[in-house]
Write an enzyme that holds these catalytic residues in place. Structure first.
Site, PDB file in Angstrom:
ATOM      1  N   SER A 620       0.683  -0.986  -0.153  1.00 26.03           N
ATOM      2  CA  SER A 620       0.158  -0.086   0.139  1.00 26.03           C
ATOM      3  C   SER A 620       0.855   1.157   0.009  1.00 26.03           C
ATOM      4  O   SER A 620       1.585   1.320  -0.927  1.00 26.03           O
ATOM      5  CB  SER A 620      -1.046   0.084   1.241  1.00 26.03           C
ATOM      6  N   ASP A 709      -8.967  -5.608  -5.234  1.00 25.58           N
ATOM      7  CA  ASP A 709      -8.524  -4.226  -4.461  1.00 25.58           C
ATOM      8  C   ASP A 709      -9.475  -2.987  -4.883  1.00 25.58           C
ATOM      9  O   ASP A 709      -9.348  -2.603  -6.044  1.00 25.58           O
ATOM     10  CB  ASP A 709      -7.167  -4.033  -4.417  1.00 25.58           C
ATOM     11  N   HIS A 741      -7.420  -5.445  -0.975  1.00 31.18           N
ATOM     12  CA  HIS A 741      -6.127  -4.686  -0.600  1.00 31.18           C
ATOM     13  C   HIS A 741      -5.188  -5.520   0.329  1.00 31.18           C
ATOM     14  O   HIS A 741      -3.829  -5.456  -0.058  1.00 31.18           O
ATOM     15  CB  HIS A 741      -6.464  -3.224  -0.226  1.00 31.18           C
TER      16      HIS A 741
END
Length: 766
Positions: A620, A709, A741
């Protein structure tokens, strides 16, 4: 025939030589042993005539089913009062009980009943089971026309028994509006209850907004109450559809006064921006009267907003005596725009007669800390409280919070306001409270090199009456690791490094000028040649989260195969005060990148890392930093791995569930946010993104991407992968078609770190 079979096997493994295949086989055996370590999820303690009883909920990866196997272990707690410090033994049941198919299990306050909820995976009913000590007492099937799945995410989740254990309040998906129906010719049908679906088909109907990442298909969390004797379910009226409810609790049981359901509510009338890990969504504490059997079934009671004067209120808890309602607030996040920030704790008086006033006086209990003094409380970073967080005196609250790179247990005296540390002051381990046993604390403790253990904290008073805590380990641990894992962990060590801020600017706040931290994990074995093991720089996401000094199966596995770790909590992380946290918005891609480079240089200068064998791993925002670093420092890292990374904010802003994050982290405030970015916005987004440095990248990079995601959609990673391939940079991508995610489903987690290990080994010559 034999020859044909051999050729087929070779075709299955095209691109892998025999040495690589052998390495996959070898690494997978050790990784499996680490991944099989169970996780302690929750615990409950109940008092009985024979002493305290413990129930511990645990889970373990089930690789074949690609799910987590849930099970329960019970214990009788015995205490030896004859010793100077009371010794404690947990007498565990011989075997755990697997909760097959159970979505959640919640014991009643007395421990005499157990609610088991089984959410359906299709259009089937939701199952509620009520168990007593020896049998199933009741089973109810709640059809989809009443409500959908019960929310169990830890955010909207709220399953609460009332005090006499006759009803349970909970949050579930409101039934979807009926979809248009067409007959075999395509003619619209007016559907009545007597109509059958034979020869007809359903249209799509109006599109409804959802709460983003991890909430696919979840549109409207609503409030319900079930009678555990009759199975009758009541949808609580009076809550407008513009409010999504969660975290429900019952008001105190005062004789003659009305029963209220108190809950957190999020407004989603304009747009439902992503909620997962985003505490900057405005929310409030509400109360609505719970209907009684004598009430009109069609009557909707008014809803009361108890926290109108503050922008955030969640996690409501009543004091033991019922005089106060406490709640957490992320007002610093809501008011600034940061997705997570330093929290505060507040209280309001609860009327003994049950008559709620038009307005409430909110009292600050713990305020936001901007710039903590060295060694002092850095602010509150809790995100949740126990369902019953009080010691037996009724005014001492026990909670867990991040304190720089550790998690600690704190006690708060609600009368004096005194805040003190319950977990040991000299411990660099992370501690979390599991449950309370009267005046004692049952907790879990771990470190990067030590698996999670249950600890028992005994409250003792000195001659002046001041409390302190004596901690002991449970003599019989709740689980054992394999001999191989135990051996590998025994040879590891860790320490927390203070990393000075480079290029301190006068415009920085005082808290942003102070050192940040990095956790260094390494082998304790002396190297024959004196050389350091290769280093993996580990970067957390957010940026406003933290990598605590706790056990991670995946990272411990990397250490066990010959790597040292440098886990960097750059400025902007939780746990260091609000000044440091707010210093990175508006400077992402520069300040956070420089902090990581400073940490790496600091480790090299201390002789902890070989500059020729450094890799980097992040997901991320950690993936954002990973791809930035290989572009801004192209000669620094021999290999990289990025999990669902943010590579191009300009292409992400229009398709992510958190477009406001793009604006806030780019500009440093939330005034620029719009659903229609200008050319100037897009230019800035590109300028601060890793894609702007792609021409300099030469580091071999592994990408791990989830197809579903919603936070950083897969196209973001694909664009970067294709650009690297176009440049001739060595790149590999693994795509997981059913992952979002977090990439945390068991098979995905396993395959990801297996490939990370093999990838890093290839370039570090291990």
């Amino acid at each position: 025939m034999d020859s044909s079979g051999t050729d087929s096997a070779k075709e299955l493994h095209v691109g892998l030589d025999s040495a690589t295949e052998e390495e996959y086989a070898t690494q997978s055996k050790l990784l499996q042993e680490f991944m099989s370590i169970p996780t302690i999820d929750k615990a409950w303690i109940f008092s009985s005539d024979s002493g305290s009883q413990a129930m511990v909920a645990m889970s373990q990866a089930n690789l074949l089913a690609n799910k987590r196997r849930k099970f329960m272990l019970s214990a009788h707690i015995s205490k030896d009062e004859t010793t100077s410090y009371q010794s404690v033994n947990f007498h565990w049941a011989p075997f755990p009980v697997e909760m097959t198919g159970a979505s959640a299990f919640v014991p009643s306050p007395s421990g005499l009943k157990l609610l088991v909820i089984r959410n359906p995976e299709n259009e089937s009913p939701t199952k509620f089971e009520i168990w007593s000590s020896s049998q199933l007492d009741k089973e109810f099937h709640i059809p989809q026309k009443v409500h959908g799945s019960v929310y169990l995410d830890g955010w909207f989740e709220g399953i609460s028994w009332n005090s006499d254990e006759t009803r349970v309040a909970y949050v579930a998906e409101e039934p979807s509006p009926p979809k248009p129906t067409f007959d075999h010719l395509g003619y619209y049908k007016k559907v009545t209850s007597s109509d059958k679906d034979i020869g007809s088909w359903k249209g799509q109907g109006d599109w409804e907004d959802e709460w983003g990442e991890a909430y696919a298909g979840k549109k409207q969390p609503a409030l319900f109450v079930i009678d555990v004797d009759s199975g009758e379910v009541e949808h609580i009226k009076g809550v407008p559809r513009s409010i999504s409810v969660g975290q429900v609790v019952w008001s105190p049981n005062s004789k003659g006064s009305a029963h209220y359901l108190v809950f957190a509510g999020w407004l989603g009338d304009k747009r439902k921006l992503g909620l997962k890990h985003c505490y900057n969504r405005p929310c409030a504490i509400y109360a609505v009267r719970c209907p009684e059997p004598k009430d009109d079934a069609n009557e909707a009671f008014p809803i009361h907003n108890l926290t109108k004067s503050i922008s955030s209120g969640f996690c409501p808890r009543f004091s033991k005596d019922g005089k106060y309602l406490l709640f957490l607030s992320a007002k610093a996040a809501v008011d600034s725009g940061a997705h997570c920030s330093t929290e505060s704790l507040h209280k309001i008086s609860w009327p003994s007669d049950g008559k709620l006033p038009e307005s409430t006086n909110i009292v600050d209990v713990i305020e936001v800390v901007n710039c903590p003094d060295d060694g002092c409380f850095p602010g509150l970073y809790v995100t949740g409280l126990l369902s019953d967080p009080w010691l037996s005196d009724g005014h001492t609250l026990i909670l867990s919070s991040y304190w720089r790179s550790c998690r600690v247990i704190l006690s708060l005296n609600l009368i004096s306001g005194e805040l003190s540390r319950v977990s040991p002051n000299d411990s660099d381990f992370s501690w979390s409270v599991l449950a309370l046993d009267g005046d004692n604390v049952v907790a879990v403790s771990s470190s990067p090199v030590s698996v999670t253990e249950i600890k028992y904290g005994k409250k003792v008073l000195d001659p002046s009456g001041k409390p302190s805590w004596h901690w002991s380990s449970i003599q019989k641990p709740i689980f054992k690791c394999s001999e191989k894992v135990t051996s590998e962990l025994s040879s590891l060590q860790f320490k927390i490094l203070n990393v000075p801020v480079s290029n301190v600017s006068e415009c920085l706040t005082e808290g942003a000028k102070r050192p940040f931290e990095a956790i260094y994990v390494s082998s304790s074995k002396t190297k024959e040649n004196g050389k350091c093991d290769p280093l993996v720089v580990v970067l957390h996401g957010g940026p406003h989260t933290v990598a605590p000094c706790s056990f991670s199966k995946q990272l411990a596995y990397l250490c066990s195969i010959g790597y040292s770790l440098l886990i960097v909590n750059y400025r902007g992380s939780l746990g260091f005060g609000e000044d440091a946290l707010q210093s990175v918005p508006g400077k992402i891609g520069s300040q956070d990148v420089n902090d990581v480079l400073s940490a790496v240089d600091h480790a090299v200068e201390m002789g902890l890392a070989d500059p020729s064998r450094i890799t980097v791993l992040g997901g991320s925002h950690g993936g954002f930093l990973t791809t930035h670093l290989i572009g801004q420092a192209p000669d620094k890292f021999v290999a990289a791995a990025a999990r669902n990374p943010v590579c191009n904010i300009a292409s992400m802003v229009g398709i992510t569930d958190i477009p406001d994050w793009c604006f806030f982290e780019a500009y440093g405030d939330q005034t620029h946010y719009t659903e229609a970015p200008s050319p100037e916005d897009m230019s800035l987004f590109h300028q601060i993104s890793p894609i702007s440095h792609i021409s300099k990248v030469k580091t071999p990079t592994l990408f791990l991407l989830g197809t579903v995601d919603l936070r950083v959609p897969i196209s973001n990673g694909f664009q970067y992968v294709r650009a690297l391939k176009e440049k001739g940079v060595e790149v590999k991508a693994l795509v997981f078609p059913n992952d979002n995610h977090s990439l945390d489903r068991p098979q995905t987690d396993y395959e990801s770190f297996l490939n990370i290990a093999v990838w890093f080994n290839k370039y570090c010559k291990l």
